[in-house]
Design an enzyme around this catalytic site. Sequence first.
Site, mmCIF file in Angstrom:
data_model
loop_
_atom_site.group_PDB
_atom_site.id
_atom_site.type_symbol
_atom_site.label_atom_id
_atom_site.label_comp_id
_atom_site.label_asym_id
_atom_site.label_seq_id
_atom_site.Cartn_x
_atom_site.Cartn_y
_atom_site.Cartn_z
ATOM 1 N N LYS A 161 0.809 -1.225 0.000
ATOM 2 C CA LYS A 161 0.000 0.000 0.000
ATOM 3 C C LYS A 161 0.842 1.275 0.000
ATOM 4 C CE LYS A 161 -4.311 -1.502 2.101
ATOM 5 N NZ LYS A 161 -5.331 -1.147 3.089
ATOM 6 N N ASP B 92 -10.424 3.688 1.442
ATOM 7 C CA ASP B 92 -10.761 3.376 2.843
ATOM 8 C C ASP B 92 -11.400 4.585 3.531
ATOM 9 O OD1 ASP B 92 -10.032 0.728 2.947
ATOM 10 O OD2 ASP B 92 -7.999 1.123 3.676
HETATM 11 P P1 NAP Z 1 -1.803 -2.336 10.995
HETATM 12 O O1 NAP Z 1 -1.323 -1.329 10.041
HETATM 13 O O2 NAP Z 1 -0.978 -3.537 11.290
HETATM 14 O O3 NAP Z 1 -2.114 -1.562 12.386
HETATM 15 C C1 NAP Z 1 -2.571 -2.240 13.514
HETATM 16 C C2 NAP Z 1 -2.562 -1.298 14.705
HETATM 17 O O4 NAP Z 1 -3.095 -2.026 15.824
HETATM 18 C C3 NAP Z 1 -1.187 -0.815 15.135
HETATM 19 O O5 NAP Z 1 -1.291 0.467 15.676
HETATM 20 C C4 NAP Z 1 -0.806 -1.825 16.223
HETATM 21 O O6 NAP Z 1 0.104 -1.318 17.163
HETATM 22 C C5 NAP Z 1 -2.130 -2.023 16.879
HETATM 23 N N1 NAP Z 1 -2.188 -3.292 17.596
HETATM 24 C C6 NAP Z 1 -2.182 -4.533 17.055
HETATM 25 N N2 NAP Z 1 -2.263 -5.455 18.023
HETATM 26 C C7 NAP Z 1 -2.285 -4.771 19.198
HETATM 27 C C8 NAP Z 1 -2.355 -5.153 20.562
HETATM 28 N N3 NAP Z 1 -2.422 -6.447 20.926
HETATM 29 N N4 NAP Z 1 -2.360 -4.197 21.507
HETATM 30 C C9 NAP Z 1 -2.309 -2.899 21.166
HETATM 31 N N5 NAP Z 1 -2.237 -2.463 19.878
HETATM 32 C C10 NAP Z 1 -2.241 -3.398 18.924
HETATM 33 O O7 NAP Z 1 -3.217 -2.931 10.529
HETATM 34 P P2 NAP Z 1 -4.373 -2.171 9.725
HETATM 35 O O8 NAP Z 1 -4.159 -2.361 8.272
HETATM 36 O O9 NAP Z 1 -4.472 -0.791 10.253
HETATM 37 O O10 NAP Z 1 -5.665 -3.035 10.102
HETATM 38 C C11 NAP Z 1 -6.113 -3.085 11.442
HETATM 39 C C12 NAP Z 1 -7.460 -3.807 11.522
HETATM 40 O O11 NAP Z 1 -8.446 -3.084 10.791
HETATM 41 C C13 NAP Z 1 -7.451 -5.221 10.947
HETATM 42 O O12 NAP Z 1 -8.250 -6.046 11.746
HETATM 43 C C14 NAP Z 1 -8.087 -5.052 9.588
HETATM 44 O O13 NAP Z 1 -8.763 -6.221 9.130
HETATM 45 C C15 NAP Z 1 -9.101 -3.948 9.890
HETATM 46 N N6 NAP Z 1 -9.450 -3.176 8.692
HETATM 47 C C16 NAP Z 1 -10.749 -3.225 8.291
HETATM 48 C C17 NAP Z 1 -11.139 -2.506 7.194
HETATM 49 C C18 NAP Z 1 -12.577 -2.550 6.751
HETATM 50 O O14 NAP Z 1 -12.857 -2.233 5.587
HETATM 51 N N7 NAP Z 1 -13.499 -2.908 7.646
HETATM 52 C C19 NAP Z 1 -10.196 -1.743 6.474
HETATM 53 C C20 NAP Z 1 -8.877 -1.712 6.925
HETATM 54 C C21 NAP Z 1 -8.517 -2.451 8.040
HETATM 55 P P3 NAP Z 1 1.699 -1.519 17.040
HETATM 56 O O15 NAP Z 1 2.144 -0.614 15.937
HETATM 57 O O16 NAP Z 1 2.198 -1.162 18.368
HETATM 58 O O17 NAP Z 1 1.891 -2.987 16.697
#
Ligand code: NAP
Length: 287
Positions: free
Chosen positions: A79, A115
């Site tokens: 991305k 998004d």
């Molecule tokens: P990402 O870039 O990996 O970001 C994840 C975030 O969550 C980071 O800030 C991470 O913190 C934090 N995190 C993960 N595990 C954690 C924990 N155990 N405790 C505290 N913080 C935690 O992922 P993303 O692309 O943003 O996606 C995140 C979620 O959104 C996923 O479940 C994805 O499926 C969902 N999503 C849904 C849509 C939709 O259309 N509904 C669209 C996009 C994403 P650190 O940096 O400290 O690891």
Amino acid sequence: MQRHQLYIDTPIPPSRSCFLIGHPVGHSLSPLIHRAAYAALGLDWHYGLMDVLEPDLPAVLAGVDGQRIVGANVTIPYKERVFRLLDDCTETARAVGAVNTVFVRNGRRTGHNTDVEGFLSPLRERGATDPRPALIIGAGGAARAVAHALTGVLGWKDVTVAARNEATARALHGVGFTPWDERSSAAFGADLIINTTPIGMHPHEDASPLPADQPFRVEQTVYDLVYAPAETRLLQSASAAGASVIGGLPMLIGQAAAAFRIWTGQEMPLEAVRAALNASDTFGGAR
Ligand code: NAP
């Protein structure tokens, strides 16, 4: 030898194609969503999956000609990396710092981020876009789109991010920072709470980004971007306390609908898409 794979499972090559570029891409719901929409509108289009290794990324993107290959979605881990391989990008993609949709505009391969629109679509549908104190939980890629949607598009001023990584949270434009350990009290004070972490996602359905005894207010809206399960533990708790809830599926469909509109010039037939998602076993009865 080409290492990427294009899975085209139609017997006759379609007139137009779009595809998802990523690595891995196998679990994506995008083919289901887009193919259901093509079928409902009688479009001779196909949506394929491309599992691409980085050396092949330039060649794969060069194939997007706006004619036969109309566009592409981009997912992990490309991305951010695709910017340098595109001719242009939209203001939205630049503001979010990520591209999830590629299309051809004035002969130029252009990166966009749907998004933002996808996140906003259920808020717009509910008439819930007036400024309110908001808390974003997590500071990753999805949080960047959410922060831009709230502060950049809607102009909200009181938006805070709770994250365990302070530097990542502070890099988000126009939002305040709350330490991870203080997220519960910050959540109680916010009118809109958005979970952008994967906490609570299948197969960890018992987990929640907020404590099990988190108090909620009936005036609050809790929005969980996780879409599998469709109703997370966080949403169950908030709903039981009388708060309004929004799951991740409307955003998933909304971001696809925005890409669909760009590529086909038509509105995505949402009922057909929802029916296809309901008929799939993707959510394992968790709906
Ligand atoms: P990402 O870039 O990996 O970001 C994840 C975030 O969550 C980071 O800030 C991470 O913190 C934090 N995190 C993960 N595990 C954690 C924990 N155990 N405790 C505290 N913080 C935690 O992922 P993303 O692309 O943003 O996606 C995140 C979620 O959104 C996923 O479940 C994805 O499926 C969902 N999503 C849904 C849509 C939709 O259309 N509904 C669209 C996009 C994403 P650190 O940096 O400290 O690891």
